[in-house]
Write an enzyme that holds these catalytic residues in place. Structure first.
Site, PDB file in Angstrom:
ATOM      1  N   LYS A 193     -52.518  62.512  14.238  1.00 22.09           N
ATOM      2  CA  LYS A 193     -52.936  61.148  14.562  1.00 22.09           C
ATOM      3  C   LYS A 193     -53.673  61.095  15.898  1.00 22.09           C
ATOM      4  CE  LYS A 193     -53.422  56.686  14.411  1.00 22.09           C
ATOM      5  NZ  LYS A 193     -52.405  55.625  14.376  1.00 22.09           N
ATOM      6  N   LYS A 201     -53.823  53.019  24.869  1.00 19.94           N
ATOM      7  CA  LYS A 201     -52.503  53.641  24.985  1.00 19.94           C
ATOM      8  C   LYS A 201     -52.480  54.983  24.254  1.00 19.94           C
ATOM      9  CE  LYS A 201     -49.668  52.790  21.847  1.00 19.94           C
ATOM     10  NZ  LYS A 201     -49.343  53.499  20.568  1.00 19.94           N
TER      11      LYS A 201
END
Lengths: 297, 297
Positions: free
Chosen positions: B172, B241
């Site tokens: 990811k 983030k």
């Protein structure tokens, strides 16, 4: 109806484009400057040899230039033995090289002053898609000129008339801005994955279905990087040259080039490391040196 | 056979994932921390409400966490009212949030010590593909655990077992590294094109057939940017983030992050300019300010 097409530049791209024109039934006249081998292969397939761009143009209704950069385009069209010296009034010159839109617009002006019609019609797709006649062709210039040239362009791929003189080169530079930075993004991600011990073949298969999917990762890299070890493809030094043209044009227009400026430095380093003639995926060289690992063993 | 599925986190992604689970016939138990509205909509579609993650887990064979970052995952699994306080031994926790692989591996260890089985299974595709059950799901963990969880994951999209604990998060983060930099590449190219007077709609159509083709340019931007004006999509602050987690992991492994480090600064500036809750294509804000032009008028 255009039946005779001239070709100035028979290199990595020009040669397969010439083959596509021959397959489509055009009479092709070509001349060699550097690439004698490419010319010989085209002659064997039925092309005619001319001694210079002027001679090519005198035999043809439309002449294509496919050369490395603006100085070579200028030489090919306006040099002492250039197209403008041989072409009949009203014949068409189509520059399919990737050069600065600013230089292209000036060539358009001079071509018109010489009694020629002109298109800038750079391509995207690389040698593989040139060989199968499936290039993306982005043409700038007058609508009437485009309509006359369109059957010739269609023999090499899918042409689109994208705007006035120079707009083909603008579209192409946007393509080059994106691919230069996407290649860096892909390489950065793959080196990260390699360091983390990921299965890279599986990673590419999974990411092809995810938001990261892009043509370079899904289609170009498997060939250029994993099968072909950076050979063939699109030379890093040519992309570096295109990116330089984009940076200059961006600066002149006031378009911020944050990412391209940094990517240019990475391609420049890879070129300094001797990778300029390899496929531009060899920008990985800079990452591999910094990471102390090879992505493809 | 798993029939009861818990869901901790019913935000932008968790809510449509819960809908997919209900459509597939699972009994879904969920609890709300912040997103009361999302929970109410799931209850109206047949989900059951529980008071806490512990209560959710006590009712379920498998519990999914879908929350913003590692601290929320830790709270959801190991907090005083967390999943580990209510789950039966041998039940499965699947963290589908995007967090650091390092944090994820530590949660795996602690989950096993608590008698749970765990997968990290982050997703790619955004809310649109969550709603249609077409997410790309990258699962890390034990093979046996993956096989038990697979039918649940399949209700939400296409799962792949990509390696041991933490490898789902690694895949990811590679996706996020690539999309963060590809978005910047696309924006940089489109601002350049706008400055040059190009027809942007035509440009996107042409580039979709060229080497610059990428999912964000071809599919994401037309919606997020041209139709939706940066609303919806994937929040810039969440990408920022994720990119921070990738930079930290890259630094720890010695993976060079030249492009991501610079792109992080651009997202950071856009966030400082108040665009953190918009789709991450709002990184264009930084370019538009520097260029003195809007890409989409």
């Amino acid at each position: 109806m255009i039946e005779t097409v001239g070709l100035v530049g028979v290199g990595t791209m020009g040669e397969p484009m010439g083959e596509s024109l021959l397959r489509a039934g055009f009479r092709v006249y070509a001349c060699a400057h550097k690439n004698r081998a490419g010319l010989e292969r085209l002659l064997a397939r039925g092309a005619q040899e001319s001694g210079s761009p002027a001679d090519v143009a005198s035999a043809c209704q439309l002449t294509i230039t496919m050369v490395p950069d603006a100085p070579q385009v200028e030489e090919a069209i306006f040099g002492p033995r250039g197209i403008s010296r041989g072409a009949r009034r009203g014949s068409i010159v189509v520059d399919m090289s990737t050069i600065s839109p600013v230089a292209s617009r000036s060539f358009h002006e001079r071509a018109v002053q010489s009694g020629l019609e002109m298109l800038d019609a750079p391509v995207s797709g690389g040698p593989a898609r040139a060989a199968t006649g499936q290039l993306t062709i982005m043409a700038g210039g007058e609508q009437a000129t485009y309509e006359k040239a369109e059957p010739v362009l269609r023999a090499m791929g899918t042409p689109t008339h994208v705007g006035p003189a120079g707009m083909g080169e603008t579209f192409k530079l946007v393509n080059q801005i994106i691919i230069a930075n996407v290649m860096v993004a892909d390489v950065e991600g793959l080196v990260f994955a390699k360091k983390a011990g990921a299965d890279l073949a599986l990673l590419r298969r999974v990411l092809a279905t995810a938001t990261a999917s892009n043509y370079l990762l899904d289609t170009w890299l498997p060939k250029a990087w994993f099968e072909d070890r950076h050979h063939g493809g699109f030379a890093l030094d040519l992309l570096r040259k295109d990116l330089r043209a984009a940076l200059d044009a961006g600066r002149a227009m006031g378009a911020p080039m944050f990412s391209s400026a940094q990517s240019y430095d990475l391609y420049d380093k890879a070129s300094t490391n001797g990778r300029g003639r390899d496929d531009y995926s060899a920008v990985a060289d800079v990452y591999e040196q910094a990471a102390g690992t090879k992505v493809v063993e």
